[in-house]
Design a protein around this motif. Structure first.
Motif, PDB file in Angstrom:
ATOM      1  N   GLU A 116       0.824  -1.209   0.000  1.00  0.00           N
ATOM      2  CA  GLU A 116       0.000   0.000   0.000  1.00  0.00           C
ATOM      3  C   GLU A 116       0.859   1.260   0.000  1.00  0.00           C
ATOM      4  O   GLU A 116       1.901   1.303   0.640  1.00  0.00           O
ATOM      5  CB  GLU A 116      -0.923   0.020   1.215  1.00  0.00           C
ATOM      6  N   LEU A 138      -2.976   3.819  -3.280  1.00  0.00           N
ATOM      7  CA  LEU A 138      -3.272   2.516  -3.876  1.00  0.00           C
ATOM      8  C   LEU A 138      -2.904   1.386  -2.927  1.00  0.00           C
ATOM      9  O   LEU A 138      -1.960   1.502  -2.145  1.00  0.00           O
ATOM     10  CB  LEU A 138      -2.495   2.330  -5.187  1.00  0.00           C
ATOM     11  N   ARG A 139      -3.664   0.306  -3.026  1.00  0.00           N
ATOM     12  CA  ARG A 139      -3.373  -0.914  -2.255  1.00  0.00           C
ATOM     13  C   ARG A 139      -3.372  -2.077  -3.230  1.00  0.00           C
ATOM     14  O   ARG A 139      -4.261  -2.193  -4.073  1.00  0.00           O
ATOM     15  CB  ARG A 139      -4.424  -1.153  -1.191  1.00  0.00           C
ATOM     16  N   ILE A 173      -5.562  -3.905  -7.802  1.00  0.00           N
ATOM     17  CA  ILE A 173      -5.006  -2.586  -7.505  1.00  0.00           C
ATOM     18  C   ILE A 173      -6.199  -1.729  -7.125  1.00  0.00           C
ATOM     19  O   ILE A 173      -7.046  -1.418  -7.962  1.00  0.00           O
ATOM     20  CB  ILE A 173      -4.286  -1.979  -8.733  1.00  0.00           C
ATOM     21  N   GLU A 174      -6.306  -1.379  -5.848  1.00  0.00           N
ATOM     22  CA  GLU A 174      -7.475  -0.651  -5.331  1.00  0.00           C
ATOM     23  C   GLU A 174      -7.093   0.774  -4.954  1.00  0.00           C
ATOM     24  O   GLU A 174      -6.073   1.010  -4.308  1.00  0.00           O
ATOM     25  CB  GLU A 174      -8.030  -1.364  -4.099  1.00  0.00           C
ATOM     26  N   ASN A 175      -7.940   1.711  -5.347  1.00  0.00           N
ATOM     27  CA  ASN A 175      -7.764   3.099  -4.939  1.00  0.00           C
ATOM     28  C   ASN A 175      -8.402   3.242  -3.551  1.00  0.00           C
ATOM     29  O   ASN A 175      -9.614   3.165  -3.404  1.00  0.00           O
ATOM     30  CB  ASN A 175      -8.431   4.049  -5.930  1.00  0.00           C
ATOM     31  N   VAL A 234      -6.710   8.319  -8.672  1.00  0.00           N
ATOM     32  CA  VAL A 234      -5.269   8.075  -8.770  1.00  0.00           C
ATOM     33  C   VAL A 234      -4.954   7.778 -10.230  1.00  0.00           C
ATOM     34  O   VAL A 234      -5.589   6.926 -10.855  1.00  0.00           O
ATOM     35  CB  VAL A 234      -4.825   6.911  -7.862  1.00  0.00           C
ATOM     36  N   VAL A 279      -2.824   6.293 -13.258  1.00  0.00           N
ATOM     37  CA  VAL A 279      -1.936   5.158 -13.519  1.00  0.00           C
ATOM     38  C   VAL A 279      -1.709   5.029 -15.020  1.00  0.00           C
ATOM     39  O   VAL A 279      -2.425   5.628 -15.824  1.00  0.00           O
ATOM     40  CB  VAL A 279      -2.517   3.833 -12.959  1.00  0.00           C
ATOM     41  N   HIS A 310       2.357   2.823 -11.582  1.00  0.00           N
ATOM     42  CA  HIS A 310       2.306   3.992 -10.701  1.00  0.00           C
ATOM     43  C   HIS A 310       3.625   4.071  -9.943  1.00  0.00           C
ATOM     44  O   HIS A 310       4.181   3.049  -9.556  1.00  0.00           O
ATOM     45  CB  HIS A 310       1.135   3.832  -9.721  1.00  0.00           C
TER      46      HIS A 310
END
Length: 147
Positions: free
Chosen positions: A27, A31-32, A50-52, A58, A60, A135
């Motif tokens: 993380e 992003l995570r 890939i989670e915001n 975000v 990318v 990213h």
């Protein structure tokens, strides 16, 4: 330091100084990264998300660029290289709370796409690292490949 657009080249990623200060584990920067499996068998599928997790969009790189490394002795060695070409001005946004998926089957034949991906080594049991190159700093997550 290379721009994201410069990472898309026929050269192996390890030539681009993947140092610890360029990689965030799981993380960072809104992003995570996560995966649906900690252990995956050769020939089976694994999915990376890939989670915001921020309150803002975000930005990318398109194309979901990534590489895979394998831990050999005490070093990480690249086993999948990307030759995908990027365009610096072409970016996409991941809105807050949204998830971008990258799915793959752990099999050499899945990475025999000369136009984008190629295998440098082969999949054998061991510890691997998925690095999302879309990213800066990069996001990484480790997983195990078994027979």
């Amino acid at each position: 330091m290379k721009l994201v657009s410069e990472l898309y080249s026929p050269n192996p990623v390890d030539e681009y100084t993947l140092s610890d200060d360029e990689i965030l584990y799981k993380e960072g920067n809104g992003l995570r990264i996560s995966s649906n499996k900690e252990v995956v068998k050769i020939g089976k599928q694994i999915k990376f998300e890939i989670e915001n997790v921020s309150d803002e969009e975000v930005i990318v790189s398109p194309g979901k660029p990534y590489t895979l490394l394998k831990k050999i002795e005490n070093d990480w060695k690249e086993v999948v290289e990307t030759s995908e070409k990027g365009v610096f001005l072409t970016m996409v946004g991941i809105p807050p709370g949204n998830i971008d998926n990258i799915e793959m089957i752990i099999d050499e034949s899945q990475f025999s796409k000369p136009e984008t991906l190629s295998m440098i080594g082969e999949f054998t049991p061991g510890k691997y690292r998925f690095i999302y190159l879309g990213h800066r700093p990069f996001l990484a997550i480790d997983f195990i490949v078994s027979k």
